[in-house]
Design an enzyme around this catalytic site. Structure first.
Site, PDB file in Angstrom:
ATOM      1  N   HIS A 474       0.827  -1.209   0.000  1.00 29.58           N
ATOM      2  CA  HIS A 474       0.000   0.000   0.000  1.00 29.58           C
ATOM      3  C   HIS A 474       0.857   1.252   0.000  1.00 29.58           C
ATOM      4  O   HIS A 474       0.663   2.155  -0.842  1.00 29.58           O
ATOM      5  CB  HIS A 474      -0.915  -0.014   1.234  1.00 29.58           C
ATOM      6  CG  HIS A 474      -1.746   1.224   1.373  1.00 29.58           C
ATOM      7  ND1 HIS A 474      -3.047   1.303   0.927  1.00 29.58           N
ATOM      8  CD2 HIS A 474      -1.465   2.459   1.897  1.00 29.58           C
ATOM      9  CE1 HIS A 474      -3.531   2.515   1.164  1.00 29.58           C
ATOM     10  NE2 HIS A 474      -2.588   3.228   1.761  1.00 29.58           N
ATOM     11  N   GLU A 475       1.787   1.349   0.940  1.00 26.62           N
ATOM     12  CA  GLU A 475       2.598   2.569   1.038  1.00 26.62           C
ATOM     13  C   GLU A 475       3.475   2.750  -0.195  1.00 26.62           C
ATOM     14  O   GLU A 475       3.743   3.884  -0.610  1.00 26.62           O
ATOM     15  CB  GLU A 475       3.439   2.552   2.313  1.00 26.62           C
ATOM     16  CG  GLU A 475       2.619   2.615   3.595  1.00 26.62           C
ATOM     17  CD  GLU A 475       1.707   3.823   3.665  1.00 26.62           C
ATOM     18  OE1 GLU A 475       2.061   4.882   3.105  1.00 26.62           O
ATOM     19  OE2 GLU A 475       0.622   3.720   4.269  1.00 26.62           O
ATOM     20  N   HIS A 478       1.733   4.687  -2.821  1.00 23.84           N
ATOM     21  CA  HIS A 478       1.915   6.138  -2.681  1.00 23.84           C
ATOM     22  C   HIS A 478       3.263   6.558  -3.265  1.00 23.84           C
ATOM     23  O   HIS A 478       3.379   7.587  -3.941  1.00 23.84           O
ATOM     24  CB  HIS A 478       1.865   6.537  -1.210  1.00 23.84           C
ATOM     25  CG  HIS A 478       0.510   6.507  -0.594  1.00 23.84           C
ATOM     26  ND1 HIS A 478      -0.576   7.161  -1.136  1.00 23.84           N
ATOM     27  CD2 HIS A 478       0.051   5.913   0.545  1.00 23.84           C
ATOM     28  CE1 HIS A 478      -1.634   6.974  -0.361  1.00 23.84           C
ATOM     29  NE2 HIS A 478      -1.286   6.212   0.655  1.00 23.84           N
ATOM     30  N   HIS A 481       3.182   6.804  -6.945  1.00 29.53           N
ATOM     31  CA  HIS A 481       2.480   8.009  -7.377  1.00 29.53           C
ATOM     32  C   HIS A 481       3.453   9.187  -7.428  1.00 29.53           C
ATOM     33  O   HIS A 481       3.363  10.049  -8.316  1.00 29.53           O
ATOM     34  CB  HIS A 481       1.335   8.290  -6.404  1.00 29.53           C
ATOM     35  CG  HIS A 481       0.199   9.049  -6.988  1.00 29.53           C
ATOM     36  ND1 HIS A 481      -0.971   9.304  -6.299  1.00 29.53           N
ATOM     37  CD2 HIS A 481       0.028   9.652  -8.196  1.00 29.53           C
ATOM     38  CE1 HIS A 481      -1.797  10.010  -7.051  1.00 29.53           C
ATOM     39  NE2 HIS A 481      -1.211  10.233  -8.205  1.00 29.53           N
TER      40      HIS A 481
END
Length: 686
Positions: A474-475, A478, A481
């Site tokens: 998940h991290e 980020h 992105h």
């Protein structure tokens, strides 16, 4: 170099290290205060020059000039606020309390400067005649909106009150964060008898022994607290009394009537936010915040939460009945409690799917998860390569630095991984940037992921829980992105998107954790190298929806609690924070004793010291997009470079340089549909 800052200060000039990586080996605590002073003064001078420019307002001399300004302040702020989250100390905390209201006042001074707001307004009124490209036009749109939302249109006496509100709120948020860190450390559970730790792995027990020794507790064991209410160790601890101790320690943070008590802090924050919203013309803080998100209205956000809650609660109650039957086998006549749920949930999962946490952890070794899982998936999808740079400094010895490049060798930036928990790090997991990508400034990304994994004794492998593997993917979503950002203006870099959109790409990245090709590449036994047996792989896939009753209900309870705090008016009675919380959960229909909110008010850092006030709904709002996107990947062949390139080109690379829902439609070809989310969460009746 700043004229007012000593050339010996490591922030005085742009870093000469690759990608502008801060020179952590030269940075000391005493460097921050003078760098902040010079950075604030330098930025004020730049703003004065822009505001007083005798030339008529133009896009270049106003908006581009604003984008170029404040570089020293950005350099020191990015390092400082990462450290206050990941490796703080009393000196940094003292300076944070001092600098937070100064920064709030500084940003107010910019947005409430009538000369500057007039230039922005003039450009906005002439926007159709300026001949701007798409990204430049969006910058003008967003800058004008930001000035208006910051109070540029208010009369002078209201602006003065707004400044005071913002300064006090910045101080209170810092206080909330510091109180929570101290209370979390104070409430770590000390165990004297190893027999009480039955159910924990040998590696976990060794980590607890080492954690106790690091605190000076010789011969004992220390169970540190993670940020959510439910603690990971509750799933394994066989000793019910110790489970209760651990749960009660977690749930009491910030609510003990001591110097770390957060009740008065959070009620003051909620009241001031309500007053500020009214001042700015909104009915409440949630209305103010969400009006600038993709949900657009608080009613829309709350409506989604309320639509999902009854089905989630029904699922949780049904699951509780099953768990009670397992508890009855061990302790006839005892009632299922919140500290029992995870433990008996694991029992049920073991019975139903023949799989449990202890069976999986030997296959989830941190370096394999990172290199052969997280990085491998990014390589397959986006053609990225990762090279560890042992020659580059980091802010803590445990932090690892990787250089990231495209398949053709084009540099993308640096990725820093800070994976272990420590007393100086706040709870939870998050991504920060040290340098934001911008073609205007010639900058590439420097990004860090923070997790809170217990560090094993020296020489022992770091074995992750299933949830920790999810968090790592998940991290890194980020981080991708940020790393794949390709925008002109720094204001639009990477994750500079609406709060209820920012979780979407990171949630999509979670799908690759269990993707067969990825799982087979990283899930190997840390001793034998044997892959995760196919029967366990099958069981993992089959059990993916198990536990959604609890997970969805605890999340919705926290989200609805967030909305309750932020739909008050300034005149509401907030004298009893706990009574307010209790009433809010009951009114929303999510007051289940065995399924407490993921965060209770006194340690709800996301909304009282982070950036998620009135925005915790964002995770489920983003998950609508995520679940729909997962379906797209599956329909188009999954882990393929052309799929990754399409997601990158239409969405990830564009950051905040266009309306986020336009970017989604560019990627998906249509608006999002909610059906995949309902199916994933077992809420098809919602």
């Amino acid at each position: 170099m700043s004229e007012s800052l000593s050339p010996d200060n490591p922030f005085a000039a742009a870093s000469e290290l690759p990608y502008g990586l801060p020179p952590f080996d030269r940075i000391a605590d005493e460097d921050f205060a003078p760098a902040f002073e010079a950075g604030l003064a330098g930025h004020r001078a730049e703003i004065e020059r822009i505001a007083n420019d005798p030339a008529p307002a133009s896009f270049d001399n106003t908006l581009v000039a604003l984008e170029r300004s404040g570089r020293l302040l950005n350099r020191v702020s990015s390092v400082f606020f990462n450290l206050t989250s990941s490796d703080t100390n009393p000196e940094l905390q003292r300076l944070q309390a001092e600098i937070a209201p100064k920064l709030a006042a500084h940003h107010d001074a910019i947005h409430l400067d009538p000369r500057l707001s007039a230039r922005v307004r003039e450009l906005y009124e002439r926007r159709d005649s300026l001949g701007l490209d798409e990204e430049s036009a969006w910058l003008l749109e967003r800058t004008h909106t930001d000035f208006q939302r910051a109070g540029a249109g208010l009369p002078a006496h209201d602006q003065q009150r707004l400044r005071a509100l913002n300064e006090e709120l910045s101080t209170l948020s810092t206080t909330f964060q510091e109180n929570l860190l101290r209370d979390t450390n104070d409430l770590a559970v000390v165990v004297d008898d190893e027999a009480e730790l039955a159910g924990l792995s040998a590696e976990t027990i060794a980590s607890a022994r080492e954690a106790a020794a690091s605190r000076g507790v010789e011969g004992g064991y220390l169970l540190s607290l993670s940020l959510p209410t439910s603690q990971p160790l509750l799933a394994s601890l066989e000793n019910r009394a110790l489970r209760e101790r651990l749960f009660r320690a977690s749930a009491s943070r910030g609510n003990r009537g001591n110097e770390n008590d957060n009740k008065g802090v959070l009620t003051r924050i909620a009241a001031l936010r309500a007053e500020r919203a009214r001042l700015l013309g909104y009915p409440h803080h949630a209305g103010y915040v969400i009006s600038d998100q993709t949900a657009h209205t608080a009613d829309a956000a709350i409506g989604l939460l309320e639509r999902l809650a009854p089905a989630a609660v029904a699922n949780a109650k049904r699951d509780a009945e099953e768990l009670q039957r397992f508890l009855d086998e061990d302790l006839p006549g005892e009632k299922l409690e919140a500290w029992d749920w995870a433990f008996y949930g694991e029992r049920v999962r073991k019975a139903r799917y023949d799989i449990d946490e202890a069976t999986l952890r030997p296959y989830f070794e941190l370096d394999h998860v990172l290199r052969d899982g997280v990085f491998f998936a990014a390589s397959k999808l986006y053609g990225l390569t990762f090279t560890e740079r042992h020659d580059l400094p980091a802010y803590h010895p445990e932090v690892r630095v990787f250089e990231v490049a495209d398949a053709d060798g084009t540099p993308r930036g640096l990725f820093l991984g800070d994976y272990y928990t420590r007393d100086s790090k706040r709870g939870g997991a998050w991504m920060n940037t040290f340098v934001d990508q911008s073609r205007l400034l010639g900058d590439k990304t420097v990004v860090v992921n923070n997790l809170n994994i217990s560090r094993p004794p020296d020489g022992e492998p770091t074995l992750l829980t299933f949830d920790e593997v999810v968090t790592a993917f998940h991290e890194f979503g980020h981080a991708l992105h940020a790393l794949l950002s390709d925008v002109r203006f720094p204001s639009f870099s990477g994750t500079s998107v609406p709060r209820d959109f920012v979780e979407y790409p990171s949630q999509v990245n979670e799908m690759w954790m269990l993707w067969p090709e990825v799982l087979a590449n990283y899930a190997k036994h840390h001793r034998t190298g044997e892959p995760l047996p196919q029967r366990l792989v099958d069981r993992l896939q089959e059990s993916a929806q198990y536990g959604q009753g609890y997970a969805t209900t605890e999340y919705l309870a926290a989200s609805l609690l967030d909305q309750a705090w932020h739909t008050i008016s300034p005149d509401d009675d907030l004298s009893d924070a706990i009574a307010f919380e209790t009433a809010a959960l009951e009114k929303a229909g999510v007051a289940l004793a065995v399924v407490p909110p993921r965060y209770r008010s006194t340690y709800f850092a996301h909304v009282f010291s982070g950036g998620y006030s009135a925005g915790y709904y964002s995770y489920i709002w983003s998950e609508v997009l995520d679940a729909d996107t997962v379906e797209w990947f599956k329909e188009n062949g999954g882990l393929k470079r052309e799929n990754g390139d399409h997601f990158r080109a239409t969405l990830l690379s564009r950051g905040g340089s266009l309306d986020s829902m336009v970017a989604f439609r560019d990627f998906r070809g249509r608006d999002p549909e909610i059906a995949p989310l309902l199916a994933r969460r077992g809420l098809t009746g919602a």
